[in-house]
Design a protein around this motif. Structure first.
Motif, PDB file in Angstrom:
ATOM      1  N   GLU A 191       0.798  -1.221   0.000  1.00  0.00           N
ATOM      2  CA  GLU A 191       0.000   0.000   0.000  1.00  0.00           C
ATOM      3  C   GLU A 191       0.832   1.273   0.000  1.00  0.00           C
ATOM      4  O   GLU A 191       0.419   2.296  -0.520  1.00  0.00           O
ATOM      5  CB  GLU A 191      -0.943   0.015   1.213  1.00  0.00           C
ATOM      6  CG  GLU A 191      -2.224  -0.761   1.027  1.00  0.00           C
ATOM      7  CD  GLU A 191      -3.117  -0.166  -0.051  1.00  0.00           C
ATOM      8  OE1 GLU A 191      -3.192   1.070  -0.144  1.00  0.00           O
ATOM      9  OE2 GLU A 191      -3.709  -0.934  -0.806  1.00  0.00           O
ATOM     10  N   TRP A 192       2.012   1.234   0.611  1.00  0.00           N
ATOM     11  CA  TRP A 192       2.809   2.456   0.732  1.00  0.00           C
ATOM     12  C   TRP A 192       3.354   2.921  -0.608  1.00  0.00           C
ATOM     13  O   TRP A 192       3.672   4.093  -0.790  1.00  0.00           O
ATOM     14  CB  TRP A 192       3.964   2.234   1.719  1.00  0.00           C
ATOM     15  CG  TRP A 192       5.063   1.354   1.198  1.00  0.00           C
ATOM     16  CD1 TRP A 192       5.112  -0.001   1.221  1.00  0.00           C
ATOM     17  CD2 TRP A 192       6.274   1.783   0.577  1.00  0.00           C
ATOM     18  NE1 TRP A 192       6.264  -0.463   0.660  1.00  0.00           N
ATOM     19  CE2 TRP A 192       7.012   0.614   0.261  1.00  0.00           C
ATOM     20  CE3 TRP A 192       6.810   3.029   0.257  1.00  0.00           C
ATOM     21  CZ2 TRP A 192       8.255   0.662  -0.368  1.00  0.00           C
ATOM     22  CZ3 TRP A 192       8.063   3.073  -0.357  1.00  0.00           C
ATOM     23  CH2 TRP A 192       8.765   1.902  -0.666  1.00  0.00           C
ATOM     24  N   ARG A 193       3.479   2.024  -1.571  1.00  0.00           N
ATOM     25  CA  ARG A 193       4.017   2.397  -2.884  1.00  0.00           C
ATOM     26  C   ARG A 193       2.944   3.039  -3.757  1.00  0.00           C
ATOM     27  O   ARG A 193       1.791   2.628  -3.740  1.00  0.00           O
ATOM     28  CB  ARG A 193       4.559   1.165  -3.603  1.00  0.00           C
ATOM     29  CG  ARG A 193       5.932   0.740  -3.149  1.00  0.00           C
ATOM     30  CD  ARG A 193       6.520  -0.246  -4.146  1.00  0.00           C
ATOM     31  NE  ARG A 193       7.855  -0.636  -3.782  1.00  0.00           N
ATOM     32  CZ  ARG A 193       8.947   0.062  -4.086  1.00  0.00           C
ATOM     33  NH1 ARG A 193       8.830   1.213  -4.756  1.00  0.00           N
ATOM     34  NH2 ARG A 193      10.138  -0.368  -3.725  1.00  0.00           N
ATOM     35  N   ARG A 194       3.348   4.011  -4.514  1.00  0.00           N
ATOM     36  CA  ARG A 194       2.448   4.552  -5.522  1.00  0.00           C
ATOM     37  C   ARG A 194       2.356   3.567  -6.684  1.00  0.00           C
ATOM     38  O   ARG A 194       3.288   2.844  -6.981  1.00  0.00           O
ATOM     39  CB  ARG A 194       2.967   5.900  -6.023  1.00  0.00           C
ATOM     40  CG  ARG A 194       2.965   6.990  -4.958  1.00  0.00           C
ATOM     41  CD  ARG A 194       3.481   8.294  -5.513  1.00  0.00           C
ATOM     42  NE  ARG A 194       3.470   9.335  -4.494  1.00  0.00           N
ATOM     43  CZ  ARG A 194       3.901  10.579  -4.712  1.00  0.00           C
ATOM     44  NH1 ARG A 194       4.387  10.921  -5.891  1.00  0.00           N
ATOM     45  NH2 ARG A 194       3.850  11.468  -3.730  1.00  0.00           N
ATOM     46  N   GLY A 195       1.245   3.572  -7.349  1.00  0.00           N
ATOM     47  CA  GLY A 195       1.090   2.655  -8.467  1.00  0.00           C
ATOM     48  C   GLY A 195      -0.333   2.152  -8.537  1.00  0.00           C
ATOM     49  O   GLY A 195      -1.137   2.365  -7.639  1.00  0.00           O
ATOM     50  N   SER A 196      -0.608   1.454  -9.609  1.00  0.00           N
ATOM     51  CA  SER A 196      -1.974   1.013  -9.864  1.00  0.00           C
ATOM     52  C   SER A 196      -2.328  -0.201  -9.031  1.00  0.00           C
ATOM     53  O   SER A 196      -1.481  -1.011  -8.663  1.00  0.00           O
ATOM     54  CB  SER A 196      -2.128   0.660 -11.354  1.00  0.00           C
ATOM     55  OG  SER A 196      -1.349  -0.475 -11.667  1.00  0.00           O
ATOM     56  N   GLY A 197      -3.627  -0.300  -8.745  1.00  0.00           N
ATOM     57  CA  GLY A 197      -4.141  -1.474  -8.072  1.00  0.00           C
ATOM     58  C   GLY A 197      -3.892  -2.745  -8.852  1.00  0.00           C
ATOM     59  O   GLY A 197      -3.490  -3.763  -8.255  1.00  0.00           O
ATOM     60  N   PRO A 198      -4.093  -2.747 -10.165  1.00  0.00           N
ATOM     61  CA  PRO A 198      -3.827  -3.966 -10.942  1.00  0.00           C
ATOM     62  C   PRO A 198      -2.392  -4.462 -10.822  1.00  0.00           C
ATOM     63  O   PRO A 198      -2.159  -5.670 -10.742  1.00  0.00           O
ATOM     64  CB  PRO A 198      -4.139  -3.532 -12.381  1.00  0.00           C
ATOM     65  CG  PRO A 198      -5.169  -2.462 -12.221  1.00  0.00           C
ATOM     66  CD  PRO A 198      -4.770  -1.720 -10.982  1.00  0.00           C
ATOM     67  N   ALA A 199      -1.431  -3.531 -10.761  1.00  0.00           N
ATOM     68  CA  ALA A 199      -0.027  -3.945 -10.625  1.00  0.00           C
ATOM     69  C   ALA A 199       0.211  -4.616  -9.283  1.00  0.00           C
ATOM     70  O   ALA A 199       0.928  -5.624  -9.193  1.00  0.00           O
ATOM     71  CB  ALA A 199       0.892  -2.741 -10.786  1.00  0.00           C
ATOM     72  N   ARG A 200      -0.402  -4.086  -8.227  1.00  0.00           N
ATOM     73  CA  ARG A 200      -0.239  -4.691  -6.906  1.00  0.00           C
ATOM     74  C   ARG A 200      -0.913  -6.065  -6.859  1.00  0.00           C
ATOM     75  O   ARG A 200      -0.379  -7.001  -6.256  1.00  0.00           O
ATOM     76  CB  ARG A 200      -0.804  -3.768  -5.827  1.00  0.00           C
ATOM     77  CG  ARG A 200       0.019  -2.502  -5.613  1.00  0.00           C
ATOM     78  CD  ARG A 200      -0.330  -1.833  -4.304  1.00  0.00           C
ATOM     79  NE  ARG A 200      -1.677  -1.297  -4.294  1.00  0.00           N
ATOM     80  CZ  ARG A 200      -1.996  -0.060  -4.657  1.00  0.00           C
ATOM     81  NH1 ARG A 200      -1.053   0.777  -5.064  1.00  0.00           N
ATOM     82  NH2 ARG A 200      -3.250   0.362  -4.610  1.00  0.00           N
ATOM     83  N   ARG A 201      -2.078  -6.172  -7.485  1.00  0.00           N
ATOM     84  CA  ARG A 201      -2.766  -7.468  -7.493  1.00  0.00           C
ATOM     85  C   ARG A 201      -1.975  -8.502  -8.289  1.00  0.00           C
ATOM     86  O   ARG A 201      -1.919  -9.680  -7.902  1.00  0.00           O
ATOM     87  CB  ARG A 201      -4.173  -7.308  -8.061  1.00  0.00           C
ATOM     88  CG  ARG A 201      -5.132  -6.560  -7.118  1.00  0.00           C
ATOM     89  CD  ARG A 201      -6.562  -6.682  -7.566  1.00  0.00           C
ATOM     90  NE  ARG A 201      -6.806  -5.950  -8.816  1.00  0.00           N
ATOM     91  CZ  ARG A 201      -7.151  -4.667  -8.877  1.00  0.00           C
ATOM     92  NH1 ARG A 201      -7.291  -3.964  -7.756  1.00  0.00           N
ATOM     93  NH2 ARG A 201      -7.376  -4.080 -10.035  1.00  0.00           N
ATOM     94  N   GLU A 202      -1.356  -8.077  -9.375  1.00  0.00           N
ATOM     95  CA  GLU A 202      -0.553  -8.997 -10.170  1.00  0.00           C
ATOM     96  C   GLU A 202       0.661  -9.475  -9.375  1.00  0.00           C
ATOM     97  O   GLU A 202       1.001 -10.662  -9.402  1.00  0.00           O
ATOM     98  CB  GLU A 202      -0.099  -8.311 -11.455  1.00  0.00           C
ATOM     99  CG  GLU A 202       0.721  -9.222 -12.370  1.00  0.00           C
ATOM    100  CD  GLU A 202       1.112  -8.530 -13.662  1.00  0.00           C
ATOM    101  OE1 GLU A 202       1.942  -9.098 -14.395  1.00  0.00           O
ATOM    102  OE2 GLU A 202       0.597  -7.428 -13.937  1.00  0.00           O
ATOM    103  N   ARG A 203       1.301  -8.542  -8.662  1.00  0.00           N
ATOM    104  CA  ARG A 203       2.450  -8.925  -7.838  1.00  0.00           C
ATOM    105  C   ARG A 203       2.012  -9.895  -6.742  1.00  0.00           C
ATOM    106  O   ARG A 203       2.689 -10.893  -6.474  1.00  0.00           O
ATOM    107  CB  ARG A 203       3.094  -7.675  -7.218  1.00  0.00           C
ATOM    108  CG  ARG A 203       4.192  -7.953  -6.211  1.00  0.00           C
ATOM    109  CD  ARG A 203       5.375  -8.649  -6.834  1.00  0.00           C
ATOM    110  NE  ARG A 203       6.370  -8.992  -5.824  1.00  0.00           N
ATOM    111  CZ  ARG A 203       7.424  -9.749  -6.042  1.00  0.00           C
ATOM    112  NH1 ARG A 203       7.639 -10.260  -7.254  1.00  0.00           N
ATOM    113  NH2 ARG A 203       8.288 -10.018  -5.070  1.00  0.00           N
ATOM    114  N   ALA A 204       0.884  -9.626  -6.106  1.00  0.00           N
ATOM    115  CA  ALA A 204       0.385 -10.519  -5.058  1.00  0.00           C
ATOM    116  C   ALA A 204       0.130 -11.911  -5.618  1.00  0.00           C
ATOM    117  O   ALA A 204       0.487 -12.916  -4.985  1.00  0.00           O
ATOM    118  CB  ALA A 204      -0.881  -9.942  -4.436  1.00  0.00           C
ATOM    119  N   ALA A 205      -0.477 -11.988  -6.791  1.00  0.00           N
ATOM    120  CA  ALA A 205      -0.770 -13.289  -7.394  1.00  0.00           C
ATOM    121  C   ALA A 205       0.514 -14.060  -7.695  1.00  0.00           C
ATOM    122  O   ALA A 205       0.588 -15.275  -7.493  1.00  0.00           O
ATOM    123  CB  ALA A 205      -1.581 -13.093  -8.671  1.00  0.00           C
TER     124      ALA A 205
END
Length: 255
Positions: free
Chosen positions: A106-120
Motif C-alpha cells: 500500500e505504501w508504494r504509488r502505483g496502480s491497483g492492478p499492478a499490486r494485485r498482479e504482484r500478489a498473485a
C-alpha cells in the motif's frame, strides 16, 4: 564500496545490567543465505530487533550499503528493503491471505492492478494461490508461516530477516520454504539472514553460518567449518570436545 548490503559495526545492547549483545559485527552479502544460530538467550532475536529498527543499539552502528542507518525507524528500513518475519506469528486474522500481500504494498504509488498482479505472483511462488481468499485466522501454523514469508516478499526486499520461519512446519512445507528462499537469493540477489533452531535445516540451506553465544560472535564460516569448530560443539551443538563439558545455556535476555 562495501561488499555488504547490511552490516553491524561493534553493536552492543544492554537490558539493565544484562549484556544481550557485545561488539557484534556481521555482514550480509547480496544473494547470500546466512544462518544465525546459538543457545537460547544468545541474543539472536535481539540482533534482529536492532537490524530492523525495533530496538536501538546502545553501542555501534548499523550500515545499509555503507550508509549509517542506526537511527532510522523500522518504517524507513522496511521501505528501503529491510524486511523481517517474527518468532511469534504476526497475522491479521480477519484479512484474507491475498489481502495481507496487498496491504504490504500500500505504501508504494502505483496502480491497483499492478499490486494485485504482484500478489498473485508471490502467492503462486509460495504455493498459497489456492488459499488466496482464506482468512488468515483459520490457517494452521505452517501455512501461517508461509503467509508471513509471502507478505515479506510482496514488495521485493533487499534484505530478508527470517526469525524461525520453519517453526511448526511439516517436512513438505519446510522444503517449499527452502526453495522459495533459495530462489529469492539466486534470482533477486536478496541477502537472507535466517534464525532457526532446526540445525539440520540451517546447515542444508545456508552457505554461511554465524554462531552467537552470550551476546558475542563465537564462530563464523561455512556449515562444515562451523560444525567442526570445538567451541560451537561445546556451546551449542551438544557434542562436546574430548575432555570438555558443554556450556550451560545462559538466562534468556533475548533469544
Amino acid at each position: 564500496m562495501t561488499a555488504y548490503v547490511l552490516e553491524t559495526d561493534a553493536v552492543g545492547v544492554r537490558f539493565g545490567g544484562v549484556r544481550a549483545l557485545h561488539g557484534v559485527g556481521i555482514g550480509l552479502r547480496p544473494g547470500e543465505i546466512c544462518g544465525l544460530i546459538g543457545p537460547n538467550g544468545a541474543g539472536k532475536t535481539t540482533l534482529f530487533d536492532v537490524l530492523s529498527g525495533i530496538r536501538r543499539a546502545d553501542e555501534g552502528r548499523i550500515l545499509l550499503e555503507g550508509a549509517d542507518i542506526t537511527r532510522r525507524s523500522p518504517v524507513w528500513r522496511a521501505r528501503h528493503g529491510v524486511r523481517r518475519t517474527f518468532q511469534r506469528q504476526q497475522l491479521f486474522g480477519q484479512l484474507t491471505v491475498r489481502d495481507h500481500l496487498l496491504v504490504a504494498q500500500e505504501w508504494r504509488r502505483g496502480s491497483g492492478p499492478a499490486r494485485r498482479e504482484r500478489a498473485a505472483t508471490v502467492l503462486r511462488e509460495c504455493g498459497l494461490d489456492a488459499l488466496a481468499q482464506t482468512y488468515a485466522g483459520g490457517l494452521p501454523v505452517g501455512q501461517g508461516r508461509m503467509v508471513e514469508l509471502a507478505r515479506a516478499l510482496a514488495d521485493p526486499p533487499r534484505v530478508l530477516l527470517l526469525d524461525e520461519p520453519a517453526s511448526g512446519m511439516p517436512a513438505g512445507e519446510r522444503d517449499r520454504l527452502a526453495a522459495v528462499v533459495r530462489r529469492l537469493a539466486a534470482e533477486q540477489n536478496c541477502a537472507v539472514l535466517l534464525v532457526e533452531h532446526n540445525v539440520t535445516f540451517v546447515m542444508e540451506l545456508c552457505t554461511r553460518v554465524v554462531v552467537l553465544d552470550l551476546g558475542e560472535v563465537l564462530a563464523e564460516g561455512t556449515p562444515a567449518e562451523v560444525r567442526a569448530d570445538p567451541r560451537v560443539r561445546d556451546a551449542y551443538l551438544g557434542t562436546p570436545s574430548p575432555g570438555r563439558t558443554p556450556t550451560a545455556a545462559p538466562p534468556a535476555a533475548g533469544t
